[in-house]
Enzyme design. Sequence first.
Site, PDB file in Angstrom:
ATOM      1  N   GLU A  64      -2.943 -13.246   3.208  1.00  0.00           N
ATOM      2  CA  GLU A  64      -3.745 -12.042   3.020  1.00  0.00           C
ATOM      3  C   GLU A  64      -5.184 -12.396   2.697  1.00  0.00           C
ATOM      4  O   GLU A  64      -5.460 -12.949   1.635  1.00  0.00           O
ATOM      5  CB  GLU A  64      -3.188 -11.177   1.880  1.00  0.00           C
ATOM      6  CG  GLU A  64      -4.025  -9.936   1.654  1.00  0.00           C
ATOM      7  CD  GLU A  64      -3.596  -9.121   0.449  1.00  0.00           C
ATOM      8  OE1 GLU A  64      -4.077  -7.982   0.321  1.00  0.00           O
ATOM      9  OE2 GLU A  64      -2.790  -9.607  -0.370  1.00  0.00           O
ATOM     10  N   GLU A 163      -0.998  -0.356  -1.630  1.00  0.00           N
ATOM     11  CA  GLU A 163      -1.504  -1.153  -2.740  1.00  0.00           C
ATOM     12  C   GLU A 163      -2.789  -0.514  -3.257  1.00  0.00           C
ATOM     13  O   GLU A 163      -3.896  -0.916  -2.925  1.00  0.00           O
ATOM     14  CB  GLU A 163      -1.753  -2.602  -2.310  1.00  0.00           C
ATOM     15  CG  GLU A 163      -2.051  -3.481  -3.501  1.00  0.00           C
ATOM     16  CD  GLU A 163      -2.290  -4.927  -3.133  1.00  0.00           C
ATOM     17  OE1 GLU A 163      -1.812  -5.787  -3.867  1.00  0.00           O
ATOM     18  OE2 GLU A 163      -2.968  -5.190  -2.119  1.00  0.00           O
TER      19      GLU A 163
END
Length: 196
Positions: A64, A163
Amino acid sequence: RQALEAAVHYARAVGCPRIHVMAGRVPLGTDRAAVAGEMETTFIENLRYAADLLSQEDMIGLLEPINNRVTDPRYYLNTPHQAAAILEKVGRPNLKLQLDLFHCQIMDGNLSRNLETYFPLIGHIQIAQVPGRHEPNSPGELNFPYIFELLESLGYTGYVGCEYAPKGDTVEGLGWLRSYWESRGLQHGGTSKAAK
């Protein structure tokens, strides 16, 4: 490596097939450009180790990119372009891109083109509104109905991770999803009203 083995143990126990493999941070007091080559070499070596371990469990490792403008100024992996280049150098099919659209928008924008370009590498998508990092329907830069339709048109069938920091109560903050489903003619759970 011990932490990775522990993560694999826990992932196996809960049936989770994907693990986020973190890139690490530029050491304090060090110039990013001065250590970039050494950090990339170390990261690639660690990723090969992780990929080999994860392949024994039939798991996927996720990379990520996290923005270094707002969230973490010292984080090493910052853009999808950098992650794609590293994935190519590592050359393991069980490593994929975890594309967090919050970080991608802050670092590069151009989300439609980035989703199209990096789609073959994507193993997971995460969302949050920019700049507040709240629910997708909160005021901000991103048009999530458009993004969701683009993901569908590209053939994305994976989960979309939320998120974000809810502006209030967590359950109330998930109301955006019910509203989105209703706007698409779906009921709670994403099932078609026609199918009911």
